[in-house]
Design a protein around this motif. Structure first.
Motif, short mmCIF file in Angstrom:
data_model
loop_
_atom_site.label_atom_id
_atom_site.label_comp_id
_atom_site.label_asym_id
_atom_site.label_seq_id
_atom_site.Cartn_x
_atom_site.Cartn_y
_atom_site.Cartn_z
N ALA A 120 -1.01 -18.39 40.21
CA ALA A 120 -0.41 -17.10 40.58
C ALA A 120 -0.21 -17.01 42.09
O ALA A 120 0.83 -16.54 42.56
N LEU A 121 -1.19 -17.48 42.85
CA LEU A 121 -1.04 -17.46 44.31
C LEU A 121 0.15 -18.31 44.74
O LEU A 121 0.94 -17.91 45.60
N ALA A 122 0.28 -19.49 44.12
CA ALA A 122 1.41 -20.37 44.48
C ALA A 122 2.74 -19.70 44.11
O ALA A 122 3.73 -19.82 44.84
N THR A 123 2.75 -19.00 43.00
CA THR A 123 3.96 -18.29 42.58
C THR A 123 4.33 -17.21 43.61
O THR A 123 5.49 -17.09 44.02
N LEU A 124 3.33 -16.46 44.05
CA LEU A 124 3.59 -15.41 45.04
C LEU A 124 4.05 -16.02 46.37
O LEU A 124 4.91 -15.45 47.06
N GLU A 125 3.51 -17.19 46.71
CA GLU A 125 3.97 -17.88 47.93
C GLU A 125 5.46 -18.21 47.84
O GLU A 125 6.20 -18.11 48.83
N LEU A 126 5.89 -18.59 46.63
CA LEU A 126 7.31 -18.95 46.47
C LEU A 126 8.23 -17.75 46.75
O LEU A 126 9.34 -17.93 47.26
N PHE A 127 7.78 -16.55 46.40
CA PHE A 127 8.61 -15.37 46.69
C PHE A 127 8.92 -15.28 48.18
O PHE A 127 10.02 -14.91 48.58
N ASP A 128 7.92 -15.61 49.02
CA ASP A 128 8.15 -15.57 50.48
C ASP A 128 8.97 -16.77 50.93
O ASP A 128 9.96 -16.62 51.65
#
Ligand SMILES: *Cc1c(COP(=O)(O)O)cnc(C)c1O
Length: 442
Positions: free
Chosen positions: A331-339
């Motif tokens: 989930a953290l990696a997914t949120l990083e992708l948004f940025d």
């Protein structure tokens, strides 16, 4: 001719696996497809044939399959900590994810489950338990929208208003009441979507005036009731519902399991109404479609009502895998992708390209209520075929395209990573499959 591996996998699957929400006998005529690998928006079967995953594998996959950033994060996490129980222990991925989700939602105290249905149950239990802890135990019932979908476990079914489930399982469930949906397609002559929203909110007000003393929470899918057939409503409904819930002291639960994480154009759908809910339910896209994880976040006020010396006043809920480190890391990696990918802005441009490519479908003479919000497209098909959905799905699959209409509503919810080739596959495949299906009417 299909490869023997393919056939034997399918046969073994039918002998040993009970597939979800499936009449297994249907597979006699239409066997499941054995998928060997996936890359970006493409699924590859065991014969090497590829299919565009235009519904993001039941709405979970945001950045395509096998994304290298998420893969690398998971591989790294696997070498550090696979799992530890979250009662009495904590770890960096769950702490960092909870902090990130709190910043993004404006709520806090993240509580984790593994599936969307568990998030629904957590929110409903927390709401009712809040009222019990604050001396109002009679507030233990729930209200949802007509056609609402919040998952299929026994507790979640209470607020899921889908006829086939209600008929089969009503005796097991303490059914919640439903109030009218603000579905914009319900507009009568001269009405716009905001008028429909106001009409539905007026009905909610009548209902709350009568039942608020025994009602803990209203649960809504903000802006899009997806399982109801991508029923869109005006944000005005959420503003009015928020005001009514505050006035009648009923919690507002927003179920963003399907619409969260950029799907409607903003990070979360309720943000388009400028409201603050009492609870938010998240799952599906949370891990980018890699691992099961769900979360419920709430307000400090709710949290404080549980904070006490008495164990029984604490929140009584746990799952073995609550806060699993691998899932949190995904989930953290997914949120990083948004940025990294500036996803919300990039999607605005991507959606316009898909709109243009799908124009022939949107203006097809048999399509009604052609609509889009963010990265969700829907087209209601005017056809007398009773099994339109099944037939359409077959024709789409023959064209290397995964689309599964809900009733007569054809929809696409693609991952955020379509290139020109994938857009062409979606737009021409969807149109050709429609014409091929309509050919079968005679
Ligand atoms: C899919 C969905 C759920 C249930 O999630 P599961 O992970 O399938 O249990 C709940 N609410 C909404 C709005 C959904 O779309």
């Amino acid at each position: 001719m299909q490869h023997p591996t393919h056939n034997s996998l399918v046969a073994r699957s039918l002998a040993s696996v009970w597939h979800p929400c499936t009449q297994m006998k249907r597979h006699e005529a239409q066997p499941p497809v054995a998928i060997a690998r996936a890359q970006g928006p493409w699924l590859y079967d065991t014969d090497g044939k590829r299919y565009l995953d235009a519904i993001s594998s039941w709405w979970v996959n945001l950045f395509g399959h096998s994304h290298p950033h998420i893969q690398a994060a998971l591989a790294d996490q696997l070498t550090r900590l696979d799992h530890v129980m979250l009662a009495g222990f904590t770890h960096a991925p769950v702490v960092e994810l909870s902090e990130r989700l709190s910043v993004l939602t404006g709520l806090g105290h993240a509580f984790y489950g593994s599936d969307g249905a568990a998030a629904t149950e957590i929110a409903l239990k927390m709401s009712a338990h809040y009222w019990r802890n604050t001396g109002r135990p009679a507030k233990s019932r729930f209200v949802g929208l007509a056609g609402g979908y919040h998952g299929e476990t026994v507790g979640a079914l209470a607020v899921t208003d889908i006829a086939i489930f209600r008929e089969a399982y009503a005796p097991l469930v303490r059914l919640a009441d439903t109030v009218p949906s603000p579905d914009a397609r319900g507009a009568t002559a001269g009405e716009n979507a905001a008028d429909v929203a106001r009409r539905a909110a007026a009905a909610l007000e009548v209902w709350l005036a009568e039942h608020h003393a025994t009602t803990a929470a209203l649960i809504v899918e903000p802006l899009v009731q997806c399982a109801a057939g991508m029923a869109l409503h005006d944000p005005e409904y959420l503003r009015l519902a928020r005001a009514l819930c505050s006035r009648y002291e009923v919690h507002l639960v927003v179920d963003e399991i399907a619409v969260g994480f950029g799907r409607t154009g903003t990070m979360f759908a309720h943000q388009q109404a400028g409201i603050r809910p009492d609870f938010i339910c998240l799952s599906k896209g949370l891990t980018g479609g890699t691992l099961p994880l769900s979360a419920v976040l709430t307000t400090d006020v709710v949290y404080a009502a549980f904070y006490d010396d008495d164990v029984a006043r604490g929140f009584l809920h746990s799952h073995s895998y609550t806060g699993n480190p691998l899932a949190c890391r995904a989930a953290l990696a997914t949120l990083e992708l948004f940025d990294q990918l500036d996803t919300l802005n990039a999607n605005t441009a991507l959606a316009q390209r898909i709109d243009a490519a799908c124009a022939a479908l949107s203006y097809h003479p048999r399509v009604r209520h052609s609509r889009r919000l963010g990265m969700i497209w829907a087209w209601d098909v005017d056809t007398p075929l009773p099994d339109f959905s099944r037939r359409y799905h077959q024709h789409a699959m023959a064209r290397g395209l995964v689309l599964r209409p809900i009733g007569n509503t054809l929809y696409a919810m693609p991952p955020y990573v379509l290139d020109d080739e994938a857009i062409a596959c979606l737009s021409s495949g969807a149109l050709d499959a429609l014409n091929a299906t309509l050919q079968e009417e005679s």
